[in-house]
Every structure is written in structure tokens, then in C-alpha cells.
Design a protein around this motif. Structure first.
Motif: not given
Length: 209
Positions: A65-70, A186-207
Motif C-alpha cells: 500500500t505504501i510503496n506505490p504511494w511513495i 490502528g488509529s487510522a482504520g487500516g492501510p488505505e485509511e492510513t494513506i488517506n490520513v497522510a494525504d489529508q495532513l499533507i494538504a493541511k500543511e501545504r495550505a
């Protein structure tokens, strides 16, 4: 997430001086904002850190999950892997990772090392054992051993330990965005959800820049 049992966590906290106090998670509970943000390695870029251990099956299962995202991260995002070190095999595998990274070959053998430990059940906890296996992957054995035992790698090991302490982690895989936000499967809810949280926080920091 591969959580450490309470006693192990307390030992780790004692050994590394880890703070067990962090800010409260937001209402959705998907991440924690650290009380004391950690400086990023490359100023001007949004940093994403994955703390992991080669001996962690959850880290291994997260790889597809994480490698293609990276590979698709934009240029303003700097991704870093940091080995978590809680003693024993954690330390041995972490030092192996840092050695391979210093040699510039970690990217070429990362999957092979994971597979050897998780699928082939190789221990790879002794330098000679590591070197023999890595030689089958095209890594110079003598250079690996010399680098593994070098003063520079000892410094990188201490740096990784310090980061784990500052991030206040208790298990892996754990991710940290821009030294501020910590979350895991665990906190995010799974592998895909973890990537979604990362994307949301990246967008938050970019903004916020």
C-alpha cells in the motif's frame, strides 16, 4: 498495529527516556498532534516519516500500500523511513537498514530483506549473517561489515533512537507528518485509511505554508 506489551513499552520508555505524554487526538481519533513538534530534515518541504521494523508483519503487509504511494508523492513532499529500535532484533535490523541506506543500496534490497525475514524466516540479527544474505543480493560483504561497524552508523543509530523518543511512539508501523502529527494503522482504520490520513495532513500543511 504491532503494539508493544505494556511492560516492554515501559522498559523502552525507561531506556530511551520516552515521554508517555502526548496531545489529545482530534475528535475523529485518527491522529495525535504532538505537544512538541520535531524539526524536519529538509526545511521547506513537507516531511512524511514512516517508523518501521523489518520483524513486524504489519509493516510488511503495509508495503504493497505504501510503496506505490511513495513513488507518486509530489516534489514538495520528503519521505523518510526511520527504523524503530526497542532493543534486541529491533536494534540489529535497524542498524542493518541504516547501513544499507548509507551505502546507497537500501532501495534495491529493501523488499528482499523484508521477504527474507517475514517469509523465509531468516533472523538476520548478526552482522555476518546479514552480510552473507546481502551478498546474495549483490551487496559487497566486506563493505557492508565495515560500514555497519563504523562511527558514522553509530551516530545514525542514536539519531533514529532520538527521533522515536521525540515522536513518542509505542509500536510500528507509525507515520508522522511534518514532525507534528502521529498516526498508525490502528488509529487510522487500516492501510488505505492510513494513506488517506497522510494525504489529508499533507494538504493541511501545504495550505498552511
Amino acid at each position: 498495529m504491532r503494539n508493544l506489551i505494556l511492560s516492554a513499552a515501559l522498559v523502552a520508555a525507561s531506556v530511551f527516556g520516552m515521554s508517555v505524554q502526548a496531545a489529545e487526538p482530534p475528535a475523529d481519533g485518527k491522529y495525535v498532534e504532538l505537544n512538541n513538534p520535531v524539526p524536519v530534515a529538509v526545511p521547506g518541504k513537507i516531511e512524511v516519516v514512516e517508523l518501521f521494523w523489518y520483524g513486524c508483519p504489519h509493516c510488511y503487509s503495509f508495503e504493497p500500500t505504501i510503496n506505490p504511494w511513495i513513488e507518486k508523492l509530489p516534489k514538495d513532499v520528503h519521505f523518510v523511513r526511520v527504523p524503530a529500535m526497542f532493543g534486541g532484533a529491533w536494534d540489529a535490523h535497524g542498524q542493518m537498514f541504516l547501513t544499507l541506506e548509507a551505502m546507497g543500496v537500501e532501495g534495491k534490497v529493501h523488499s528482499a530483506v523484508f521477504n527474507a525475514i517475514q517469509v523465509e524466516h531468516k533472523r538476520l540479527t548478526k552482522p555476518e549473517e546479514m552480510a552473507d544474505f546481502l551478498a546474495t543480493q549483490g551487496v559487497d560483504k566486506d563493505k557492508f561489515l565495515a560500514t555497519f561497524n563504523s562511527f558514522a552508523i553509530k551516530g545514525q543509530v542514536q539519531k533514529a533512537r532520538d527521533l522515536a523518543k521525540k515522536y513518542e511512539i509505542s509500536g510500528v508501523p507509525t507515520m508522522v507528518v511534518n514532525g507534528k502529527y502521529r498516526f498508525d494503522l490502528g488509529s487510522a482504520g487500516g492501510p488505505e485509511e492510513t494513506i488517506n490520513v497522510a494525504d489529508q495532513l499533507i494538504a493541511k500543511e501545504r495550505a498552511a505554508q
